[in-house]
Design a protein around this motif. Sequence first.
Motif, PDB file in Angstrom:
ATOM      1  N   ASN A  39      -1.977  12.570 -40.179  1.00  0.00           N
ATOM      2  CA  ASN A  39      -2.826  13.749 -40.269  1.00  0.00           C
ATOM      3  C   ASN A  39      -1.944  14.979 -40.441  1.00  0.00           C
ATOM      4  O   ASN A  39      -0.764  14.955 -40.114  1.00  0.00           O
ATOM      5  N   TYR A  60       3.524  16.300 -40.084  1.00  0.00           N
ATOM      6  CA  TYR A  60       2.532  15.250 -39.865  1.00  0.00           C
ATOM      7  C   TYR A  60       2.500  14.811 -38.406  1.00  0.00           C
ATOM      8  O   TYR A  60       3.481  14.930 -37.689  1.00  0.00           O
ATOM      9  N   LYS A  71      -5.200  13.278 -30.618  1.00  0.00           N
ATOM     10  CA  LYS A  71      -4.016  13.629 -31.405  1.00  0.00           C
ATOM     11  C   LYS A  71      -3.221  14.685 -30.652  1.00  0.00           C
ATOM     12  O   LYS A  71      -3.759  15.411 -29.813  1.00  0.00           O
TER      13      LYS A  71
END
Length: 136
Positions: A48, A59, A92
């Motif tokens: 992502n 990333y 995340k």
Amino acid sequence: MSKADLKPTKEQLQKQLNAIAKQEEKELIERHYPEFKKLEGTFYKTRNNYSCPEKPSDYWFLYTKITEIKPDDVYDTRGNGVACHFKGWSFKTCKYGNFSVEQEKRGYVHSLGKHITEQEFIEAWNKAMSNLDKLG
């Protein structure tokens, strides 16, 4: 024939088309749902970023767990085969160190990325929790 004369015929044909579409959807679900159902409880990660990253450090991974797939989540993409929605949750830690957890109310199975083991998922979660513990 006038437009008024065609109306009953058009309505009959529309009912028949609706019945056919409903039957096709039922058969699609019966054929594909068992395979999608097996994905419940599985784990994924995907790379992502925020947008147009220039360096590998831009990333991070988004980790996702599928918790539920229902029969009506299966659908025909009308050109790219059969796909499926899911419910689950993801987490995340972005490149700036921001940690977030999100409930996936209607995710797409085809966008989950790489299938990973539960162990890898748990290790990533534990690492994120360890980093949070360091904040206090």
